[in-house]
Write an enzyme that holds these catalytic residues in place. Structure first.
Site, mmCIF file in Angstrom:
data_model
loop_
_atom_site.group_PDB
_atom_site.id
_atom_site.type_symbol
_atom_site.label_atom_id
_atom_site.label_comp_id
_atom_site.label_asym_id
_atom_site.label_seq_id
_atom_site.Cartn_x
_atom_site.Cartn_y
_atom_site.Cartn_z
ATOM 1 N N GLU A 34 0.835 -1.200 0.000
ATOM 2 C CA GLU A 34 0.000 0.000 0.000
ATOM 3 C C GLU A 34 0.871 1.252 0.000
ATOM 4 O O GLU A 34 0.511 2.244 -0.607
ATOM 5 C CB GLU A 34 -0.937 0.023 1.215
ATOM 6 C CG GLU A 34 -2.015 -1.047 1.203
ATOM 7 C CD GLU A 34 -3.052 -0.877 0.105
ATOM 8 O OE1 GLU A 34 -3.166 0.203 -0.503
ATOM 9 O OE2 GLU A 34 -3.764 -1.869 -0.159
ATOM 10 N N CYS A 43 -5.884 6.540 -6.442
ATOM 11 C CA CYS A 43 -5.181 5.282 -6.703
ATOM 12 C C CYS A 43 -5.454 4.842 -8.140
ATOM 13 O O CYS A 43 -6.214 5.489 -8.864
ATOM 14 C CB CYS A 43 -5.611 4.209 -5.705
ATOM 15 S SG CYS A 43 -7.298 3.617 -5.953
#
Length: 166
Positions: A34, A43
């Site tokens: 992450e 993202c």
């Protein structure tokens, strides 16, 4: 007597899974893939994200401190542990649990619930699970090198193998 043993087995399984929590190893895997971003960003799936992949109530321009990102991950991970505990009907080792929590943290519980991975796992076909984990390597229909690496790491962790060099 057989019915009693069956029910006792289910109770023991529920108690065992109820006590299971992600280990430091599992947290390390999540953090590695992450990454830590203190300012919100979109993202690869075009979702506003910050911290260690947190998406809940994140908006453009939001920021988070490293300390708050750690706390948020610690709080959110409990939710994902519970999804795995609820949906998986078979016993898991710590490594298997960690790999699945990472997978669900990244992909969400709905994907697990509908997946062949879950069906295979709940049929106790443990040896086929790593292959199923690795199949989930696309973002918006496109293969992602980052997800290939993450799924390989999760697969190795599921098998109890070294994943850190991925």
């Amino acid at each position: 007597m057989q019915l009693f043993r069956f029910i006792l087995g289910l109770l023991i399984q529920a108690i065992n899974k109820g006590d299971m929590h992600i280990s430091k190893e599992g947290i390390c895997l999540i953090k590695k893939f992450e990454g830590l971003k203190l300012k919100s960003y979109k993202c690869s799936a075009s979702v506003w994200t910050y911290g260690y992949g947190s998406t809940k109530n994140v908006k453009e321009g939001d920021t988070i401190s490293k300390e708050d990102a750690e706390k948020l991950l610690s709080e959110e991970i409990k939710e994902y542990e519970n999804y795995v505990k609820k949906l998986v009907k078979v016993n898991l080792s710590q490594n298997q649990f960690d790999a699945l929590v990472s997978w669900v943290y990244n992909l969400g519980p709905n994907n697990l619930e509908k997946s062949t991975l879950l069906k295979i796992l709940n049929n106790k076909e443990y040896k086929d699970v790593p292959y199923e984990i690795r199949k989930w390597n696309k973002v918006n229909g496109e293969i992602s090198e980052g997800l290939i690496r993450r799924r390989n790491a999760e697969s190795l962790l599921f098998e109890g193998k070294e994943w850190g060099k991925i």
